[in-house]
Design an enzyme around this catalytic site. Structure first.
Site, PDB file in Angstrom:
ATOM      1  N   ILE A  69       0.829  -1.203   0.000  1.00  0.00           N
ATOM      2  CA  ILE A  69       0.000   0.000   0.000  1.00  0.00           C
ATOM      3  C   ILE A  69       0.866   1.257   0.000  1.00  0.00           C
ATOM      4  CG2 ILE A  69      -1.621   1.351   1.385  1.00  0.00           C
ATOM      5  CD1 ILE A  69      -2.925  -1.287   2.228  1.00  0.00           C
ATOM      6  N   ARG A  85      12.667  -0.201   6.019  1.00  0.00           N
ATOM      7  CA  ARG A  85      13.807  -0.931   6.582  1.00  0.00           C
ATOM      8  C   ARG A  85      14.657  -1.606   5.515  1.00  0.00           C
ATOM      9  NH1 ARG A  85      10.885  -4.533  11.133  1.00  0.00           N
ATOM     10  NH2 ARG A  85       9.589  -4.981   9.304  1.00  0.00           N
ATOM     11  N   ASP A 114      13.719   2.158  10.912  1.00  0.00           N
ATOM     12  CA  ASP A 114      12.633   1.386  11.521  1.00  0.00           C
ATOM     13  C   ASP A 114      11.768   2.359  12.305  1.00  0.00           C
ATOM     14  OD1 ASP A 114      10.999  -0.249  13.074  1.00  0.00           O
ATOM     15  OD2 ASP A 114      12.578  -1.693  13.532  1.00  0.00           O
ATOM     16  N   VAL A 115      10.479   2.434  11.978  1.00  0.00           N
ATOM     17  CA  VAL A 115       9.614   3.413  12.650  1.00  0.00           C
ATOM     18  C   VAL A 115       9.493   3.154  14.144  1.00  0.00           C
ATOM     19  CG1 VAL A 115       8.278   3.988  10.590  1.00  0.00           C
ATOM     20  CG2 VAL A 115       7.513   2.110  12.086  1.00  0.00           C
ATOM     21  N   ASN A 126       2.349   4.893   7.174  1.00  0.00           N
ATOM     22  CA  ASN A 126       1.812   3.661   6.622  1.00  0.00           C
ATOM     23  C   ASN A 126       2.486   2.404   7.156  1.00  0.00           C
ATOM     24  OD1 ASN A 126       0.671   1.842   4.301  1.00  0.00           O
ATOM     25  ND2 ASN A 126       2.904   1.725   4.082  1.00  0.00           N
ATOM     26  N   TYR A 138      -3.011  -7.012  17.041  1.00  0.00           N
ATOM     27  CA  TYR A 138      -3.042  -6.137  15.866  1.00  0.00           C
ATOM     28  C   TYR A 138      -4.232  -5.182  15.944  1.00  0.00           C
ATOM     29  CZ  TYR A 138      -3.454  -4.842  10.913  1.00  0.00           C
ATOM     30  OH  TYR A 138      -3.563  -4.150   9.732  1.00  0.00           O
ATOM     31  N   LYS A 145      -4.249  -1.011  16.108  1.00  0.00           N
ATOM     32  CA  LYS A 145      -4.921  -0.187  15.107  1.00  0.00           C
ATOM     33  C   LYS A 145      -6.040   0.653  15.725  1.00  0.00           C
ATOM     34  CE  LYS A 145      -2.559  -1.329  11.426  1.00  0.00           C
ATOM     35  NZ  LYS A 145      -1.721  -0.334  10.702  1.00  0.00           N
TER      36      LYS A 145
END
Length: 253
Positions: free
Chosen positions: A19, A39, A60-61, A86, A151, A155
């Protein structure tokens, strides 16, 4: 649909594939200067070679120091007008088998990765009284899914952050929104399909059908459909759209 402001600089985390890559490409076609962050240097370089991006940074976020330094370097070339947060990972497991480490992985990347990126771009956006911040969340941020509690929790946190931050920034010229795709046809989903096949013995076609049934249209979402929604939110005509979590999911939500 109004276009992007002239000479916009967009930064897309997780922009080397899936995406994120599609969003980067859409922004580049719309005239933005695009920096992708991820990454994997090879996928980022490929994004540049294909014309999907102009610059890239490896980070790496989940590592606040690394993503902050990478964003600072990108902003030194040109102030960042658009942030697409994202980058994300997805792991599934029954709750009884979801240990603290699994929850930390989902929170560190899927939620804190958004926090770190927003914190790095926001001071400049506020000073210039303009900015578009868009987090790529998920329908898992709007409803629950069995076997995806970690997960889904991460989110949901992203959606809560977006709604709160939008109110805080409403008078600054910075908008904050989330797009929430349903199951989308990416390599990340392909990994989930492989996992279903391995654990259940179903065929690949059966696994895809199991995921597609969540969408009333009976199909997977395409990355381009997500990118089109993001592009609209980045446009000049979307200045009144803030604090929203927009489902791109064929009517699932």
């Amino acid at each position: 649909m109004s276009g992007l402001p002239r000479s916009s600089h967009a930064l897309v985390t997780g922009g080397g594939r899936g995406i994120g890559r599609e969003i980067a490409s859409a922004l580049a076609r719309a005239g933005a200067t695009v920096t992708v962050v991820g990454r994997n240097r090879a996928t980022l370089d490929d994004a540049i070679a294909s014309g999907s991006a102009h610059f890239a940074g490896v980070a790496d976020v989940a590592d606040q120091a690394a993503i902050s330094a990478t964003i600072k370097e990108a902003a030194a070339r040109q102030p960042i007008d658009i942030l697409i947060a994202n980058a994300g990972v997805a792991e599934s497991a029954p709750f009884a088998k979801s240990d603290a480490a699994l929850f930390r992985r989902m929170i560190d990347v899927d939620f804190m990765g958004v926090v770190h990126a927003v914190q790095a771009v926001l001071p400049s956006m506020k000073d210039r009284r303009y900015g578009r911040i868009i987090a790529v969340a998920s329908t898992a941020g709007l409803r629950g899914y069995a076997y995806a509690s970690a997960y889904s929790a991460a989110k949901h946190a992203v959606v809560g952050l977006v709604r709160s931050l939008a109110l805080e920034l409403a008078s600054t010229g910075v908008t904050v929104n989330a797009v929430c795709p349903g199951f989308t046809d990416t390599d990340l989903l392909a990994g989930s399909i492989d996992n279903i096949v391995k654990k259940t013995g179903r065929s690949r076609e059966q696994a895809v059908a199991e995921l597609s049934r969540h969408n009333p249209q009976g199909r997977l979402i395409t990355p381009a459909e997500v990118a089109d929604t993001v592009l609209w939110l980045c446009g000049e005509g979307a200045g009144a759209i803030t604090g929203q979590a927009i489902a791109v999911a064929g009517g699932e939500i």
